[in-house]
Design a protein around this motif. Structure first.
Motif, short mmCIF file in Angstrom:
data_model
loop_
_atom_site.label_atom_id
_atom_site.label_comp_id
_atom_site.label_asym_id
_atom_site.label_seq_id
_atom_site.Cartn_x
_atom_site.Cartn_y
_atom_site.Cartn_z
N LEU A 109 0.16 -7.48 7.72
CA LEU A 109 1.05 -6.87 6.83
C LEU A 109 1.33 -7.88 5.36
O LEU A 109 1.47 -7.27 4.35
N VAL A 110 1.31 -9.07 5.51
CA VAL A 110 1.34 -9.91 4.63
C VAL A 110 0.17 -9.63 3.62
O VAL A 110 0.28 -9.59 2.47
N THR A 111 -1.26 -9.60 4.38
CA THR A 111 -2.44 -9.32 3.59
C THR A 111 -2.23 -8.16 2.81
O THR A 111 -2.84 -8.04 1.65
N GLU A 119 6.29 -0.45 8.96
CA GLU A 119 7.48 -1.19 9.26
C GLU A 119 8.92 -0.22 9.61
O GLU A 119 9.52 -0.47 10.60
N THR A 120 8.90 0.97 9.11
CA THR A 120 9.91 1.91 9.45
C THR A 120 9.44 2.41 11.06
O THR A 120 10.37 2.51 11.68
N PRO A 123 -0.29 2.04 4.26
CA PRO A 123 1.02 2.49 4.68
C PRO A 123 2.16 1.38 5.21
O PRO A 123 2.49 1.54 6.25
N ILE A 124 2.32 0.51 4.42
CA ILE A 124 3.29 -0.78 4.77
C ILE A 124 4.57 -0.32 5.04
O ILE A 124 5.17 -0.61 6.08
N HIS A 125 5.17 0.34 4.14
CA HIS A 125 6.77 0.97 4.51
C HIS A 125 6.48 1.64 5.66
O HIS A 125 7.57 1.65 6.38
N MET A 139 11.32 -4.86 5.12
CA MET A 139 11.12 -5.85 5.88
C MET A 139 10.97 -5.44 7.40
O MET A 139 11.30 -4.24 7.88
N LEU A 140 9.96 -6.14 8.08
CA LEU A 140 9.45 -5.75 9.07
C LEU A 140 10.56 -5.81 10.37
O LEU A 140 11.21 -6.96 10.43
#
Length: 529
Positions: A68-70, A90-91, A85-87, A1-2
């Motif tokens: 990020l949704v995209t 967010e991290t 690198p989505i995760h 989760m962002l």
């Protein structure tokens, strides 16, 4: 989760300034790089004074959240969310906003590059396709992203808009839905299923065809092969390039039992291929699908003419490229290409000294226009070096001419063009890979009539008169027509029905290996001559 920073905390009002200095430090720390994306990021942040695009006073802004949704939904475009690198973004958003900022900008450039021109390089993955995908301007992506209020507008501007890509995108969603609902059942092996039969496997066949909407209703007697099921099987056979006989034999059964995962991958492979094509195919153009053995003449988005074609043999594959048709030639002569002389004509002339004369083929001492003609019967063809053949072979116009009554010229490096053929029976075959590389068209005079419609004095009667004269006649088109020779194992037929075809040239195999890490089959890839 962002993770978003709350107002008044460490990432408060002064955040953008601290992020700007952090961005500058990170870029300096990374040092010089030859990577195109890194170079674009460095130039762009330098020209904007290292101002953040994705970070606001309260942390991630709306552009970051929407992007990020995209990325999470990248599968809708046949892309892989795990490539981005989505995760990590967010991290690092809370711990190091400057790093998150750079990761987001990097991801945007890479995602839009993948979306616009493909995950793979056409030139390195399969240079024999001879496609020319557009270059991506990475700096322009970042500039455009800053100019718009919503990042979706930038993403939309880089999404391919050609109609075939858009249709494949919709079909990908449909087949993912099928997969999410459990896919389709496998029809058990056994004797051929024919109309009028009762068999427990017919029940499974119904379920299988209903999954892809070839059959819309289950029927009152599930195990009976009735008329409604016959129409559904014929529809399925037509969509998959099979002999349309209504009998579920070994070939039809094999196509029925290809799993939905394989079809999804096949759609993704073709989406990748269509990213290499231009969005604007032309107001009027000719689209040739070599894998489907089909040709369409398209005018302002509507198909005005369609016909079957014969493409190159697997070991003489017709190349993929875009050309411009500028003229046609009625009653053409045929200068036999060196490859065909080497592999076809010389062996036949050695076996039968009278073969060339019987085919109305004349022999000249060289390739100059003024080279003297020679008598093929007095040449010792066994002494001719196939690799250094000095002779030019030319077939005169006539009923047996390999190019038929007309050829359509689109000058190109491959010496490939569209033409008529005296071998009309081949158009009745399901698989039509019989030529030596050029494309034979089913209705050449109809296409000639269409292409000369805007030339004064030309109509069907005039065309037939010129053909009957037997005289070679060159006709220049009023305006060039783009011709796109493509290789699509998934495309759309009449009424928007989706069609799948076998990978006759094994061109999908290389893309499977590059995209998924494994080939769909173990077939030997034929070599071009």
């Amino acid at each position: 989760m962002l993770v978003l920073a709350a107002p008044g905390q460490a990432h408060g009002v002064g955040l953008p300034d601290s992020v700007s200095s952090g961005i500058q430090r990170e870029l300096e720390k990374n040092g010089a790089s030859e990577d195109e994306t890194e170079l674009a990021l460095r130039q762009w942040y330098d020209e904007t004074g290292f101002q953040p695009l994705w970070i606001g006073p309260n942390g991630a802004n709306g552009k970051a959240r929407d992007f990020l949704v995209t990325l999470r939904l990248a599968e809708r475009e046949g892309l892989v969310p795990g490539d981005y690198p989505i995760h990590e973004i967010e991290t690092r958003m809370a711990a190091s906003p400057a790093e998150a900022e750079l990761l987001l900008s990097n991801a945007l450039v890479n995602y839009l590059s993948d979306l616009r021109t493909g995950r793979l390089s056409a030139k390195t993955t399969y240079p024999a396709l001879f496609t020319q995908p557009g270059e991506i301007d990475r700096l322009a992506i970042l500039r455009k992203a800053r100019e718009v209020a919503e990042i979706g507008r930038t993403i939309d501007s880089y999404t391919p808009t050609n109609p075939i890509y858009q249709r494949l995108r919709r079909i990908l969603g449909d087949y993912r839905d099928i997969a999410a609902n459990g896919g389709w059942p496998l029809v058990p092996e056994g004797p051929s299923l024919k109309p009028g039969m009762r068999d427990g496997r017919v029940t499974v066949l119904r379920e299988r065809l209903m999954a892809t909407k070839d059959l819309l209703a289950g029927g009152n007697e599930a195990d009976l092969y009735d008329d409604a099921l016959l129409l559904a099987v014929e529809r399925f056979q037509k969509r998959h390039g099979l002999e349309v006989d209504g009998i579920v034999g070994s070939n039809t059964l094999a196509e029925l039992n290809i799993p939905v995962k394989r079809r999804i991958e096949q759609i993704i492979v073709n989406m990748e291929r269509w990213r290499w094509m231009p969005d604007d195919l032309g107001d009027r153009y000719i689209l040739v699908n070599l894998a489907g053995y089909e040709l369409e003449v398209v005018e302002y988005g509507s198909v005005v003419m369609a016909m079957r074609i014969v493409a190159g043999k697997p070991y003489r594959r017709t190349p993929v490229f875009t050309g411009s048709m500028t003229y046609m030639e009625f009653n053409p002569t045929w200068t036999v290409p060196p490859t065909i002389v080497k592999h076809d004509m010389l062996p036949r002339a050695r076996r039968d000294p009278g073969y060339l004369a019987s085919q109305n083929i004349r022999v000249f001492a060289g390739w100059r226009d003024d080279s003297p003609e020679m008598n093929p019967a007095v040449i010792d063809w066994n002494a001719v070096d196939a690799k250094r053949n000095p002779f030019r072979l030319r077939q005169d116009p006539g009923p047996g001419n390999a190019l038929g009554r007309v050829k359509f010229m689109l000058p190109n490096r491959f010496n490939v063009y569209l033409h008529d053929t005296p071998s009309r029976e081949l158009f009745n075959k399901t698989v039509r890979s019989f030529s030596s590389g050029c494309v034979r068209v089913e209705n050449p005079l109809g296409m000639a009539e269409y292409l000369t419609a805007d030339l004064p004095g030309w109509d069907r009667k005039q065309i037939e008169k010129v053909v009957a004269s037997g005289k070679t006649t060159v006709v220049k088109l009023a305006r060039p027509v783009p011709v796109h020779l493509t290789y699509s194992t998934v495309w759309f037929g009449e009424g928007g029905t989706i069609h799948f075809r076998d990978d006759v040239y094994a061109r999908d195999d290389l893309l499977y290996q590059a995209l998924f890490g494994y080939p769909p089959s173990r077939r030997q890839i034929p070599q071009d001559r």
